[in-house]
Motif scaffolding. Structure first.
Motif, PDB file in Angstrom:
ATOM      1  N   ARG A   1     -31.126  48.442 -10.062  1.00 31.96           N
ATOM      2  CA  ARG A   1     -32.170  47.973  -9.142  1.00 31.96           C
ATOM      3  C   ARG A   1     -32.287  48.952  -7.989  1.00 31.96           C
ATOM      4  O   ARG A   1     -31.311  49.280  -7.320  1.00 31.96           O
ATOM      5  CB  ARG A   1     -31.852  46.594  -8.583  1.00 31.96           C
ATOM      6  CG  ARG A   1     -32.909  46.127  -7.569  1.00 31.96           C
ATOM      7  CD  ARG A   1     -32.500  44.870  -6.831  1.00 31.96           C
ATOM      8  NE  ARG A   1     -33.514  44.490  -5.860  1.00 31.96           N
ATOM      9  CZ  ARG A   1     -33.572  44.927  -4.606  1.00 31.96           C
ATOM     10  NH1 ARG A   1     -32.635  45.754  -4.160  1.00 31.96           N
ATOM     11  NH2 ARG A   1     -34.533  44.537  -3.790  1.00 31.96           N
ATOM     12  N   TYR A   2     -33.502  49.403  -7.793  1.00 33.54           N
ATOM     13  CA  TYR A   2     -33.784  50.260  -6.653  1.00 33.54           C
ATOM     14  C   TYR A   2     -34.579  49.448  -5.633  1.00 33.54           C
ATOM     15  O   TYR A   2     -35.554  48.785  -6.004  1.00 33.54           O
ATOM     16  CB  TYR A   2     -34.605  51.471  -7.080  1.00 33.54           C
ATOM     17  CG  TYR A   2     -33.844  52.424  -7.963  1.00 33.54           C
ATOM     18  CD1 TYR A   2     -33.122  53.470  -7.417  1.00 33.54           C
ATOM     19  CD2 TYR A   2     -33.839  52.265  -9.340  1.00 33.54           C
ATOM     20  CE1 TYR A   2     -32.420  54.346  -8.218  1.00 33.54           C
ATOM     21  CE2 TYR A   2     -33.138  53.132 -10.154  1.00 33.54           C
ATOM     22  CZ  TYR A   2     -32.424  54.169  -9.582  1.00 33.54           C
ATOM     23  OH  TYR A   2     -31.728  55.040 -10.382  1.00 33.54           O
ATOM     24  N   PRO A   3     -34.196  49.501  -4.373  1.00 30.63           N
ATOM     25  CA  PRO A   3     -34.971  48.754  -3.371  1.00 30.63           C
ATOM     26  C   PRO A   3     -36.352  49.377  -3.175  1.00 30.63           C
ATOM     27  O   PRO A   3     -36.528  50.579  -3.349  1.00 30.63           O
ATOM     28  CB  PRO A   3     -34.121  48.885  -2.106  1.00 30.63           C
ATOM     29  CG  PRO A   3     -33.365  50.159  -2.298  1.00 30.63           C
ATOM     30  CD  PRO A   3     -33.083  50.244  -3.772  1.00 30.63           C
TER      31      PRO A   3
ATOM     32  N   SER B   1     -20.988  41.305 -20.766  1.00 28.34           N
ATOM     33  CA  SER B   1     -22.124  40.377 -20.646  1.00 28.34           C
ATOM     34  C   SER B   1     -22.033  39.572 -19.364  1.00 28.34           C
ATOM     35  O   SER B   1     -23.037  39.364 -18.661  1.00 28.34           O
ATOM     36  CB  SER B   1     -22.150  39.432 -21.852  1.00 28.34           C
ATOM     37  OG  SER B   1     -22.392  40.151 -23.046  1.00 28.34           O
ATOM     38  N   ASP B   2     -20.808  39.100 -19.038  1.00 31.23           N
ATOM     39  CA  ASP B   2     -20.618  38.322 -17.818  1.00 31.23           C
ATOM     40  C   ASP B   2     -20.887  39.178 -16.579  1.00 31.23           C
ATOM     41  O   ASP B   2     -21.517  38.724 -15.619  1.00 31.23           O
ATOM     42  CB  ASP B   2     -19.185  37.776 -17.773  1.00 31.23           C
ATOM     43  CG  ASP B   2     -18.977  36.811 -16.610  1.00 31.23           C
ATOM     44  OD1 ASP B   2     -19.703  35.805 -16.556  1.00 31.23           O
ATOM     45  OD2 ASP B   2     -18.097  37.087 -15.762  1.00 31.23           O
ATOM     46  N   ALA B   3     -20.431  40.443 -16.613  1.00 32.89           N
ATOM     47  CA  ALA B   3     -20.655  41.341 -15.476  1.00 32.89           C
ATOM     48  C   ALA B   3     -22.140  41.628 -15.292  1.00 32.89           C
ATOM     49  O   ALA B   3     -22.638  41.653 -14.160  1.00 32.89           O
ATOM     50  CB  ALA B   3     -19.875  42.637 -15.686  1.00 32.89           C
ATOM     51  N   LEU B   4     -22.860  41.834 -16.385  1.00 33.55           N
ATOM     52  CA  LEU B   4     -24.295  42.092 -16.295  1.00 33.55           C
ATOM     53  C   LEU B   4     -25.022  40.900 -15.675  1.00 33.55           C
ATOM     54  O   LEU B   4     -25.902  41.071 -14.830  1.00 33.55           O
ATOM     55  CB  LEU B   4     -24.865  42.402 -17.681  1.00 33.55           C
ATOM     56  CG  LEU B   4     -24.524  43.770 -18.272  1.00 33.55           C
ATOM     57  CD1 LEU B   4     -24.981  43.849 -19.719  1.00 33.55           C
ATOM     58  CD2 LEU B   4     -25.178  44.886 -17.462  1.00 33.55           C
TER      59      LEU B   4
ATOM     60  N   PHE C   1     -24.231  52.377 -14.701  1.00 29.16           N
ATOM     61  CA  PHE C   1     -25.652  52.499 -14.403  1.00 29.16           C
ATOM     62  C   PHE C   1     -25.907  53.562 -13.347  1.00 29.16           C
ATOM     63  O   PHE C   1     -26.893  54.299 -13.418  1.00 29.16           O
ATOM     64  CB  PHE C   1     -26.222  51.154 -13.951  1.00 29.16           C
ATOM     65  CG  PHE C   1     -26.442  50.177 -15.079  1.00 29.16           C
ATOM     66  CD1 PHE C   1     -27.641  50.139 -15.762  1.00 29.16           C
ATOM     67  CD2 PHE C   1     -25.436  49.319 -15.478  1.00 29.16           C
ATOM     68  CE1 PHE C   1     -27.851  49.261 -16.808  1.00 29.16           C
ATOM     69  CE2 PHE C   1     -25.627  48.422 -16.521  1.00 29.16           C
ATOM     70  CZ  PHE C   1     -26.840  48.401 -17.197  1.00 29.16           C
ATOM     71  N   LEU C   2     -25.006  53.663 -12.380  1.00 36.73           N
ATOM     72  CA  LEU C   2     -25.172  54.676 -11.336  1.00 36.73           C
ATOM     73  C   LEU C   2     -25.028  56.088 -11.887  1.00 36.73           C
ATOM     74  O   LEU C   2     -25.612  57.031 -11.346  1.00 36.73           O
ATOM     75  CB  LEU C   2     -24.128  54.450 -10.227  1.00 36.73           C
ATOM     76  CG  LEU C   2     -24.385  53.246  -9.305  1.00 36.73           C
ATOM     77  CD1 LEU C   2     -23.155  52.959  -8.452  1.00 36.73           C
ATOM     78  CD2 LEU C   2     -25.604  53.488  -8.427  1.00 36.73           C
TER      79      LEU C   2
ATOM     80  N   GLY D   1     -28.575  41.053  -7.552  1.00 37.65           N
ATOM     81  CA  GLY D   1     -29.710  41.912  -7.253  1.00 37.65           C
ATOM     82  C   GLY D   1     -29.404  43.397  -7.350  1.00 37.65           C
ATOM     83  O   GLY D   1     -30.175  44.226  -6.853  1.00 37.65           O
ATOM     84  N   LYS D   2     -28.294  43.745  -8.007  1.00 33.31           N
ATOM     85  CA  LYS D   2     -27.938  45.159  -8.144  1.00 33.31           C
ATOM     86  C   LYS D   2     -28.489  45.765  -9.436  1.00 33.31           C
ATOM     87  O   LYS D   2     -28.650  46.976  -9.547  1.00 33.31           O
ATOM     88  CB  LYS D   2     -26.415  45.322  -8.094  1.00 33.31           C
ATOM     89  CG  LYS D   2     -25.824  44.937  -6.745  1.00 33.31           C
ATOM     90  CD  LYS D   2     -24.310  45.066  -6.733  1.00 33.31           C
ATOM     91  CE  LYS D   2     -23.740  44.686  -5.365  1.00 33.31           C
ATOM     92  NZ  LYS D   2     -22.272  44.764  -5.340  1.00 33.31           N
TER      93      LYS D   2
END
Length: 830
Positions: A209-211, A187-190, A160-161, A197-198
């Protein structure tokens, strides 16, 4: 030339031996750099391919290992200078360093000899143990995949990064990481990353996720800058307002604000490892398009705080860069909606629909007129009274939960709506305030008006009922159901000044110039006298098409001439001299009455034209009609039938010029075409069936051709050109090769419906009316996703029917076909 410019042009070997950097010739550094090239820096590519070395396989395995067990740049223990140089160039982890080439590392700004050596030592410290495992065979591709849960989550997070703006489904992640991880592991990692919250998930789409901006600001040490930002964003306070609070200028407040934003940006990168805030996903649209604040908040759904953040961070930049004047409207044709990510497209779609409502699954502009147009097209294919349509409209509003009073039709608005619908070019009106949907603009009316020959009429009235009676097949092909619809069509498609004195103010009558109905009835009685009442009524009905009941009422003016059911009038008898004069000089078998009068005056200047009554002309053996006479034929149609079949091949224009003022002439042409006694091979050029039979094409061959087409085409639109394009083998190859000829054959077969366009004729195997608009819609739906220009080219090339962009846009309005205006992508929304 500066050192940096020299380094950009040098190879690694030249750089080491150049003397630009002091002590670079020492054997120690050269050895270190060689090792760096060997284990860390990829050799320079030659001819597009990487140079092979003896450790290629080891390097590939090393690269694969660190893709799985990557190390962030912050954990390499580098000095600030080395860290910043690499970070600014996008190298934020060890796996990316392994992909450095000699040229790339030398082009990194602020990266000198000591920094390169430092980077090498840091990488070596981490890589050497792994290299030893690889050389000993302890580490292979298989056991690289034996990852811990933490390593798996990091691998998924790194995915994702690597593309932080992208939204992904589980399938997208599996496609990217499936060689390293199982679907269950992913799937488990997601799931765990969402819990941490990542990563966030919305509508089964996962994204980084962006703060939020203030979330980061709140973690800074308490300061005046943080207070200012909270006041600006949460409360929407201005620079001036806050400046007064602190007794400083607005510019000073701006300086503090901008400094605090930079501090927050640094913390964002350091703590969260991302370059942008949650609010920044709106930044591109905010910077590019001129969108009002109310629309951002109330239509596109962003919070007031988010708008204040965007206004602070991006509007100032736009003003400074003088870009504000270049902002565009999303409706601009040059905007490519598909150049934006799904989130941005969703906002753009909301904006584009801000003035629309959804009616039965279709987005329609928020106005009574637009909703009327949509409902008429969708539900009014059969006649409906205007009062019933008002009910249909309001029921649709209720069904779709639309309560806006401005969009409802009450009794006060109903009359205004009736007037507006009356003028629409998408409806035909009939008697009793009934109308139905009819797309006037999608048809070509050349054949219709050529057949009706409106130019022949002078100082007369004609009811459109006559045309309905004379040309039933033509009316069927144009889908005209009664004389009132035909009258309304003529009113909407014929320019008011096209025919001198034409007036369409009273349905279903068309008036040309001056006309006195009572005088007409009296004249016809005189011309036909003696004549029975029923025969006179039939004659008037045949010539003018007036309703027989109205004719009977109008005949009161000649009641004095009716005796025993017969109208008769004493006319001045022809003198023997006049009789002989007319007998000798009326040598043709057809004359208009005005031609007879003119000829009589030329032959006998002092003669009294009142002797040229119908009764006297009949006594000379002529059949008398309202405006013409003929003889030697039982009726006018028999005469025209013979004249139209005298030649094997002929141009219709001279015959139109001679007989064009007689309606029976046109109806006879139509009958002969229906019977296939004459066939139009090219516009206004005909050939007789006898001529075709001499070429081996008789009725049997014509039927064979029509049957072959019927068997070849499916349930779709076609043209003669598209038949050829699709490989149709014509069983009838006549000398007439023009597509118009074969189209004329199909027009005479009632198994096909046709519609004339400005560039050709379209056909379909159906018993329902067809139109070019329906053809465009159907082809677009069948084609699926395609560029509009490719679609237009395909239609033009395949069907030889000319359409343009605006034809397509008008056709797909109020359908489930969507057009992206710049990209030109046509797609069907299921």
């Amino acid at each position: 030339m500066t050192d940096n410019k020299l380094k950009n042009k040098m190879s690694a070997e030249d750089f080491i031996n150049s003397g630009i950097v002091k002590e670079t010739k020492t054997e120690s550094l050269k050895t270190d750099f060689d090792k760096l090239v060997r284990y860390f820096v990829r050799p320079v590519a030659k001819n597009g391919k990487l140079a092979k070395t003896e450790i290629d396989e080891e390097k590939e395995l090393l690269t694969e290992y660190f893709q799985v067990h990557d190390v962030p740049l912050s954990e390499l223990g580098l000095t600030v200078r080395s860290y910043n140089a690499l970070s600014r160039s996008g190298y934020d982890c060890l796996s990316k360093l392994l992909d450095l080439s000699e040229d790339k590392i030398l082009r990194i700004r602020n990266l000198g000899k000591k920094c390169i050596k430092e980077i090498y030592n840091a990488v070596q410290q981490i890589a050497d143990p792994v290299i030893k495992q690889i050389k000993s065979g302890e580490l292979t591709t298989d056991n690289i995949r034996e990852l811990s849960d933490e390593e798996i989550r990091q691998l998924v997070l790194d995915f994702f990064l690597s593309n932080p703006e992208q939204q992904n489904t589980v399938t997208d992640v599996v496609d990217a990481l499936g060689e390293k991880l199982s679907g269950e592991q992913i799937s488990d990692a997601l799931r765990k990353l969402v819990e941490e919250g990542k990563i966030v998930v919305e509508n089964n789409m996962y994204s980084l996720r962006y703060p939020a901006f203030l979330e980061v600001v709140s973690q800074l040490e308490s300061s005046k800058g943080a207070y200012i930002l909270f006041q600006r964003i949460e409360n929407g306070r201005t620079l001036d307002d806050i400046g007064k609070e602190f007794n400083v200028t607005r510019e000073r407040i701006r300086q503090i604000q901008d400094k605090e934003i930079k501090r927050a940006d640094w913390l964002l990168r350091e703590k969260y490892g991302v370059q942008s805030y949650f609010e920044d996903r709106n930044a591109r649209l905010f910077s590019l398009f001129e969108i009002e604040q109310d629309d951002w908040i109330n239509v596109m759904g962003i919070s007031p705080e988010t708008y204040n953040y965007l206004d602070i961070k991006y509007r100032h930049k736009s003003d400074k860069d003088k870009d504000k004047k270049n902002k565009r409207n999303i409706l601009d044709d040059s905007v490519d909606v598909f150049a934006y990510n799904p989130y941005e497209r969703g906002l753009m779609q909301k904006y584009l629909r801000r003035n629309k409502v959804q009616i039965d699954g279709i987005w329609v502009y928020k106005s009574i007129a637009s909703i009327e147009d949509f409902l008429i097209e969708k539900y009014c294919d059969k006649k409906i009274r205007i009062t019933d349509f008002t009910k249909l409209y309001n029921n649709a509003m209720e069904r779709n939960h639309i309560s806006d009073p401005d969009l409802l039709i009450d009794s006060e608005k109903e009359r205004t709506r009736e007037h507006r619908i009356t003028e629409l070019r998408t409806v035909l009106w009939s008697t009793g305030k009934q109308f139905r949907y009819y797309d006037i603009n999608s048809r070509d009316y050349a054949e219709l008006y050529d057949t009706l020959a409106l130019s022949q009429y002078k100082n007369t009235e004609i009811s459109t009922l006559k045309f309905m009676n004379d040309y039933p097949v033509l009316m069927r092909e144009y889908d005209i159901q009664d004389e009132y619809e035909l009258h309304n069509l003529i009113k909407k498609t014929v320019a008011a000044d096209k025919y001198a004195g034409m007036n369409l103010s009273r349905q279903p009558i068309i008036r040309f110039g001056d006309f006195d109905r009572n005088k007409m009835i009296a004249m016809m009685m005189v011309e036909m006298s003696p004549v029975s009442q029923n025969d006179l009524i039939d004659a008037i009905y045949e010539v003018y098409g007036f309703d027989k009941r109205s004719i009977r009422n109008d005949m009161k003016i000649i009641a004095n001439y009716l005796h025993n059911g017969v109208y008769s009038i004493d006319s001045k008898p022809l003198k023997t001299a006049d009789r002989e004069l007319l007998r000798r000089n009326l040598t043709e078998d057809f004359y208009y009455i005005d031609e007879v009068v003119k000829l009589y005056h030329e032959l006998n200047p002092n003669g009294d034209e009142r002797v040229l009554t119908g009764q006297n002309l009949k006594s000379l053996g002529w059949s008398v009609h309202s405006n013409y006479i003929f003889h030697n034929y039982p009726n006018a149609k028999a005469m025209f039938r013979e004249k139209l079949q005298e030649a094997d091949e002929f141009d219709i224009k001279p015959l139109k010029k001679r007989y064009g003022r007689v309606m029976d002439f046109y109806s006879t042409i139509y009958e002969l075409q229906e019977q296939r006694r004459i066939i139009e091979t090219e516009p206004e050029h005909f050939v007789s069936l006898d001529k075709l039979e001499q070429q081996g094409v008789g009725l049997a061959e014509i039927q064979q051709f029509c049957d072959a087409v019927y068997d070849f085409v499916g349930d779709q639109y076609f043209t003669i050109d598209s038949l050829k394009h699709d490989g149709f083998i014509n069983p009838v190859e006549a000398e007439m090769k023009h597509p118009y000829f074969y189209g004329a054959l199909l027009k005479g077969d009632n198994r096909f419906r046709y519609s004339s366009t400005t560039s050709g004729i379209i056909f379909r195997k159906t018993d329902k009316p067809i139109s070019r608009k329906d053809m465009i819609i159907e082809l677009a739906e069948d084609t699926g996703s395609i560029n509009i220009w490719d679609f237009i080219k395909n239609v033009n090339d395949t069907y030889n029917i000319t359409i343009d962009k605006y034809d397509v846009i008008n056709a797909i309005a109020n359908t489930n076909i969507i057009l992206d205006y710049e990209n030109g992508a046509l797609s069907v929304c299921e």
